[in-house]
Design a protein around this motif. Structure first.
Motif, PDB file in Angstrom:
ATOM      1  N   TYR A 198       0.838  -1.206   0.000  1.00 14.90           N
ATOM      2  CA  TYR A 198       0.000   0.000   0.000  1.00 14.90           C
ATOM      3  C   TYR A 198       0.869   1.250   0.000  1.00 14.90           C
ATOM      4  N   ASP A 199       1.958   1.193   0.737  1.00 15.98           N
ATOM      5  CA  ASP A 199       2.863   2.327   0.825  1.00 15.98           C
ATOM      6  C   ASP A 199       3.452   2.677  -0.540  1.00 15.98           C
ATOM      7  N   ARG A 200       3.868   1.659  -1.264  1.00 11.30           N
ATOM      8  CA  ARG A 200       4.465   1.915  -2.569  1.00 11.30           C
ATOM      9  C   ARG A 200       3.424   2.041  -3.682  1.00 11.30           C
ATOM     10  N   GLY A 201       2.175   1.821  -3.331  1.00 13.95           N
ATOM     11  CA  GLY A 201       1.119   1.947  -4.333  1.00 13.95           C
ATOM     12  C   GLY A 201       1.191   0.886  -5.412  1.00 13.95           C
ATOM     13  N   VAL A 202       1.739  -0.262  -5.061  1.00  8.90           N
ATOM     14  CA  VAL A 202       1.807  -1.349  -6.034  1.00  8.90           C
ATOM     15  C   VAL A 202       0.729  -2.368  -5.657  1.00  8.90           C
ATOM     16  N   PHE A 271      10.019  -1.799  -5.988  1.00  9.59           N
ATOM     17  CA  PHE A 271       9.944  -1.327  -7.373  1.00  9.59           C
ATOM     18  C   PHE A 271      10.912  -2.084  -8.294  1.00  9.59           C
ATOM     19  N   ASP A 317       9.532  -1.046 -15.385  1.00 15.04           N
ATOM     20  CA  ASP A 317       8.858  -0.845 -14.100  1.00 15.04           C
ATOM     21  C   ASP A 317       8.273  -2.161 -13.597  1.00 15.04           C
ATOM     22  N   VAL A 318       7.909  -2.176 -12.335  1.00 16.22           N
ATOM     23  CA  VAL A 318       7.519  -3.433 -11.696  1.00 16.22           C
ATOM     24  C   VAL A 318       6.208  -3.992 -12.255  1.00 16.22           C
ATOM     25  N   ASN A 319       5.340  -3.117 -12.751  1.00 11.85           N
ATOM     26  CA  ASN A 319       4.072  -3.626 -13.289  1.00 11.85           C
ATOM     27  C   ASN A 319       4.241  -4.301 -14.644  1.00 11.85           C
TER      28      ASN A 319
ATOM     29  N   SER B 114       3.131   2.538 -10.886  1.00 16.39           N
ATOM     30  CA  SER B 114       3.812   3.014  -9.680  1.00 16.39           C
ATOM     31  C   SER B 114       5.301   2.705  -9.786  1.00 16.39           C
ATOM     32  N   ASP B 133       2.519   8.861 -10.351  1.00 15.65           N
ATOM     33  CA  ASP B 133       2.862   7.513 -10.831  1.00 15.65           C
ATOM     34  C   ASP B 133       1.900   6.490 -10.207  1.00 15.65           C
ATOM     35  N   MET B 135      -0.595   4.391  -8.385  1.00 15.78           N
ATOM     36  CA  MET B 135      -1.277   4.642  -7.116  1.00 15.78           C
ATOM     37  C   MET B 135      -0.280   5.127  -6.073  1.00 15.78           C
ATOM     38  N   HIS B 136       0.913   5.530  -6.529  1.00 13.67           N
ATOM     39  CA  HIS B 136       1.989   5.750  -5.587  1.00 13.67           C
ATOM     40  C   HIS B 136       2.051   7.174  -5.037  1.00 13.67           C
TER      41      HIS B 136
END
Lengths: 427, 316
Positions: A198-202, A271, A317-319, B114, B133, B135-136
Motif C-alpha cells: 500500500y505504501d508503494r502503491g503497487v 519497485f 517498471d515493476v508492473n 507506480s 505515478d 497509485m503511488h
C-alpha cells in the motif's frame, strides 16, 4: 570408461545423522562401492579430503522455455545451468509455447535433453489440455512417454471437478499431480499485499490467494487418495494447512523455493522487477514459517522455480516486468552460505530437501542417495571456497537474479553425471 | 551559494525532508506574487529545457506544469504515448534516453505504473519530477494542497485534515499523508472499507468508517475522485449507496461547529464524492488550489533545475 575412485569423501549418513568419511568407486554410470579404504589400480583417483560428496541435486521445478521462447532459455542451456549448479536431474515445467500437453511434446523434451547431455531434464506434463483447466490431458500416454509428474504450472486448475478427476485418474499411472495453488479469481496484483505494497502503491495480493487454493487441493487429495504435491509454498498459512493435512494422513507433499527462504518484503526494493516473482516475496513472518516448515518436515523439498527472462524484459517498471527469477546455477551454494553457515538450517535438512526427498516423492528410485547400484550422479562441494556471483558465472541464457554481486561461501567444485566427471569450470 | 534542495529528483514526499518542503512552499508564495503581475514571466530558467512525458490523461497537472515552465522562461517539449515512437514499440526508457541526449534539464513524468519515475531517474543525471505515478505518489499535488492550507490557516501544524473517498487507489492521498504528517498536521481517512484499507493506519493516519466521527472538529475536508470503473471490481455496490453513506453533503458542512476548507484535487465527480451544491460553498477553494498549482510547480522546477535557494533578484 575408466573407473573413478573418490577418496576421503565426507558423506552425510542420514540413518545415523552424522558425517562419515568414505571412498566411493564409480564404474560406468553406476556407483560400484561405498566403503572405507578402497584400493584399485586401474582407476582415476581423486582425493577430496575435507570436501563433501553429495548425491547430485534434484530440482523438481524449472522453466526451460523451449519450445516457444528459446531466447530466454532452451533445454540445452537450462540443463547446462543445472549441471553447473550441481543439479543432475531437473524437471521442466509444461508452460511452454505450445505447452507440454501431449506425448509428442514430452518425447521432444526427452530427446532434447539426451542431445544436450548435461543434467537429465524430466518433462512435467500438463494436467489439462492446453493448460486451460477444462479437460484433463492424456496423462497416461504422457506418463508412458516419460512425463515425471503433472502440473498446469503458472495457473491453478480452478474447476474443482476437473482437479478431482485429475487426482483420481493419476492413481492408475502412479504419478504425482503438482498444484500451482493460487485462486485465480481472487485479488490480482504484482506483489504481496501488505502495508508495504500500500505504501508503494503497487497492487498486491494477500497470502490467502494461495491458502484458499492449497486448502481446496488438500481436501481433494483427501477425497481422492491421489498423490498431491504443492508447488512453491510461500506463506505461513499454507504451511499450517499442509501441517494439518499431514497430521491427518493426507497424501500431500510440498516445496519451497530458495528465494522464498532467503528474501523478505521488508528487506527488498519493491519497485525492482528482479524481485518480482509469483508467488510473491512475502514478509519476514512468512519467510520464517517456511524455514520452520523445512526444519520440521512439513515442507519436503527445495525447488528453484528457475524462471529465466531476458534482461530487457526486467529492465522496466515493476508492473510491466514478467514474474520470475533464475537460480539453478548457484542456489545450493547460496543456501549453504546464507542458511547453513548462519545456523538457520542444518546441512542434513538442506541436502535431504535437494536430493533423496525429491527422489522419493517423484519415484526416482535409481538416484538421490550415495549407495551401491545407484546412478553415479554426484557433487563434490567445497564448503570453504568463496566466489562472487557474476553474470559470467551463470550458464543460464538469462541473468535475472537479484543475487548478482553476492559473495557466496561454499562452492560446487566437481559434478559427476552418470559416471562422467566435470570440473565446475568446464561446464 | 546555499543549496536549497538536497536531491536530484522529486519522486515523492516520502523521501523529502520537512525542511525541503518548507523551502518549496516558501518559494511558491514568492512565485504566486509573480503570477499576480501584469507581465507574468521571469527569466529565471531561460536557456533551460523541460520535457513533459505524460503517459496518462491529464488536464490540470499538465497545463499547470507547462505554464509554470513558461512563466520561468524555460523551453518545453512534450512526449506522450500517442503519436510517439512508443507506439512503434520503443520502451519508455529508450524514449527518455533519446530525448535526454538532445539536452534536457528536467523530465516531468506521469505514468500509470507506480515506481516508473524511480526507474527512469536511476538511468539519468537529469532531474526527474514525478507528476503522478500509478497509485503511488503525486508530490506536486500534495505540495499545492499544503500551500493552499497554509495560505488560509497560516500554518500546517495541528491542522485536522480529513481525506475522503477512494484512498486505496489514490496517489494524491499518499503524498498528502506523507507531507501533512511531516508538517505535524493530523490526517484522517474516510470512505468505504474496501477503498480505505485498515493498513493505512500504519502510515500514522486515522482510519474512520463513520462519517460523523470523521467530520468531528476537522479544519479541512479533501474529497478524492471515486472512479466509476472501480464498481466493476465491487469495491462498493452502487453510486447511489455510496452517496447515501459516504458523500460529503452541504448538510454535513452546515452541521460542523466551525468553518472548514473544502478541497479536491480534481477532476470532481460532482454528485458522487461531493454533493453538487458544495460547488457554491464559500469555503470551496478548489479553484484556488489550481492557481497555487502553477506557483508550486514554478517553485519545484526552479529548485530542481537550478538547485539553488531562491534569491530575490531571481524574481526580476
Amino acid at each position: 570408461m575408466k573407473s573413478i575412485l573418490i577418496k576421503n569423501a565426507k558423506i552425510l549418513d542420514f540413518d545415523k545423522k552424522k558425517e562419515v568419511i568414505q571412498d566411493v568407486l564409480i564404474e560406468g554410470d553406476k556407483i560400484k562401492d561405498v566403503s572405507q579404504g578402497i584400493t584399485i589400480t586401474d582407476a582415476k583417483v581423486i582425493d577430496i579430503k575435507g570436501l563433501y560428496l553429495f548425491p547430485g541435486f534434484i530440482d523438481a521445478h524449472a522453466h526451460f522455455r523451449e519450445p516457444g521462447e528459446e531466447y530466454k532459455e532452451d533445454i540445452a542451456s537450462g540443463a547446462r545451468a543445472a549441471l553447473h549448479g550441481g543439479v543432475t536431474t531437473v524437471f521442466a515445467m509444461p508452460n511452454t509455447k505450445p505447452p507440454l500437453d501431449s506425448r509428442a511434446m514430452i518425447e521432444f523434451v526427452k530427446e532434447r535433453s539426451l542431445k544436450a547431455n548435461y543434467a537429465d531434464v524430466l518433462p512435467v506434463g500438463a494436467i489439462t489440455k492446453k493448460r486451460e483447466g477444462k479437460e484433463i490431458a492424456e496423462m497416461g500416454d504422457m506418463r508412458e512417454g516419460g512425463a515425471i509428474a503433472f502440473s498446469d504450472d503458472g495457473t491453478w486448475v480452478q474447476n474443482s471437478s476437473v482437479m478431482r478427476r485429475a487426482l483420481e485418474y493419476s492413481i492408475a499411472f502412479r504419478t504425482v499431480v503438482i498444484s500451482h495453488a493460487e485462486d485465480t479469481t481472487f485479488s490480482h496484483g504484482v506483489v504481496h499485499e501488505s502495508f508495504i505494497s500500500y505504501d508503494r502503491g503497487v497492487e498486491g495480493y494477500p497470502s490467502q490467494k494461495e491458502e484458499i487454493a492449497v486448502f481446496r487441493d488438500v481436501k481433494l487429495a483427501e477425497l481422492t487418495g491421489g498423490r498431491l504435491h504443492i508447488a512453491h509454498l510461500s506463506s505461513k498459512g499454507s504451511y499450517e494447512i499442509i501441517k494439518m493435512a499431514k497430521k491427518r494422513g493426507i497424501n500431500v507433499s510440498s516445496e519451497v523455493t530458495p528465494h522464498h527462504l532467503l528474501l523478505a518484503q521488508e528487506e527488498i526494493d519493491l519497485f525492482n522487477p528482479l524481485y518480482k516473482v509469483n508467488p510473491p516475496i512475502r514478509t519476514k513472518e512468512h519467510r520464517d514459517a517456511l524455514l520452520e516448515g523445512l526444519r520440521d518436515g512439513t515442507i519436503d523439498i527445495i525447488a528453484t522455480d528457475h524462471a529465466p527472462h531476458n534482461w530487457y524484459e526486467k529492465e522496466t517498471d515493476v508492473n510491466s516486468a514478467p514474474f520470475g527469477m533464475i537460480s539453478l546455477d548457484f542456489y545450493f551454494s547460496l543456501l549453504y552460505s546464507e542458511l547453513v553457515r548462519k545456523g538457520k538450517l542444518s546441512l542434513f535438512d538442506l541436502v535431504s530437501a535437494t536430493t533423496y526427498k525429491p527422489a522419493e516423492i517423484f519415484g526416482l528410485s535409481d538416484r538421490g542417495v550415495i549407495k551401491k547400484g545407484y546412478i553415479a550422479d554426484l557433487v563434490v562441494f567445497d564448503p570453504q571456497r568463496e566466489y562472487v556471483l557474476t553474470e559470467d558465472f551463470i550458464r543460464s541464457k538469462s541473468k535475472n537474479t537479484p543475487f548478482l554481486g553476492q559473495r557466496i561461501r561454499g562452492c560446487v567444485v566437481y559434478v559427476i553425471k552418470r559416471g562422467k566427471l566435470f570440473k565446475i569450470e568446464e561446464i | 551559494m546555499q543549496k536549497g534542495i538536497k536531491r536530484k529528483d522529486l519522486l515523492g514526499l516520502k523521501e523529502l525532508e520537512r525542511g525541503e518542503i518548507e523551502i518549496i512552499l516558501e518559494t511558491a508564495f514568492s512565485m504566486k506574487e509573480v503570477l499576480k503581475r501584469p507581465i507574468k514571466k521571469i527569466p529565471t530558467l531561460r536557456g533551460k529545457t523541460v520535457c513533459f512525458m505524460f503517459f496518462e490523461p491529464s488536464t490540470r497537472t499538465r497545463s499547470s506544469f507547462e505554464l509554470a515552465a513558461k512563466r520561468l522562461s524555460a523551453d518545453t517539449i512534450n512526449i506522450s504515448g500517442v503519436g510517439s515512437a512508443l507506439q512503434k514499440g520503443e520502451s519508455v526508457l529508450d524514449t527518455m534516453l533519446n530525448i535526454n541526449a538532445m539536452g534536457i534539464d528536467a523530465f516531468v513524468i506521469r505514468h500509470a505504473s507506480s515506481g516508473l519515475p524511480y526507474f527512469l531517474a536511476r538511468h539519468t543525471d537529469t532531474a526527474v519530477i514525478n507528476a503522478g505515478d500509478g497509485m503511488h505518489e503525486h508530490p506536486t499535488q500534495a505540495l499545492l494542497d499544503m500551500m493552499t492550507m497554509k495560505e488560509r490557516f497560516g500554518k500546517l501544524e495541528g491542522l485536522r485534515v480529513l481525506i475522503a473517498g477512494d484512498i486505496r487507489h489514490s496517489r494524491v492521498a499518499r503524498s498528502n499523508i506523507y507531507g501533512l504528517l511531516k508538517m505535524s498536521a493530523e490526517v484522517r481517512l474516510f470512505g468505504p472499507p474496501p477503498l480505505v484499507p485498515k493498513e493505512f493506519e500504519q502510515f500514522g493516519a486515522e482510519v474512520l468508517y463513520d462519517k460523523k466521527k470523521a467530520l468531528r472538529n476537522v479544519d479541512v475536508i479533501m474529497g478524492l475522485r471515486i472512479q466509476r470503473e472501480r464498481l466493476l471490481e465491487s469495491f462498493f455496490p452502487s453510486i447511489r449507496e455510496y452517496r447515501k453513506f459516504f458523500a460529503i453533503t452541504p448538510q454535513d458542512i452546515e452541521n460542523l461547529s466551525k468553518d472548514v476548507l473544502i478541497m479536491h484535487p480534481g477532476p470532481v465527480n460532482w454528485g458522487v464524492e461531493m454533493d453538487y451544491d458544495i460547488i457554491k460553498h464559500k469555503n470551496n477553494v478548489i479553484l484556488e488550489q489550481v492557481t497555487n498549482g502553477v506557483a508550486i510547480r514554478m517553485s519545484v522546477l526552479y529548485h530542481f533545475i537550478s538547485g539553488e535557494k531562491l534569491d530575490e533578484e531571481h524574481l526580476n
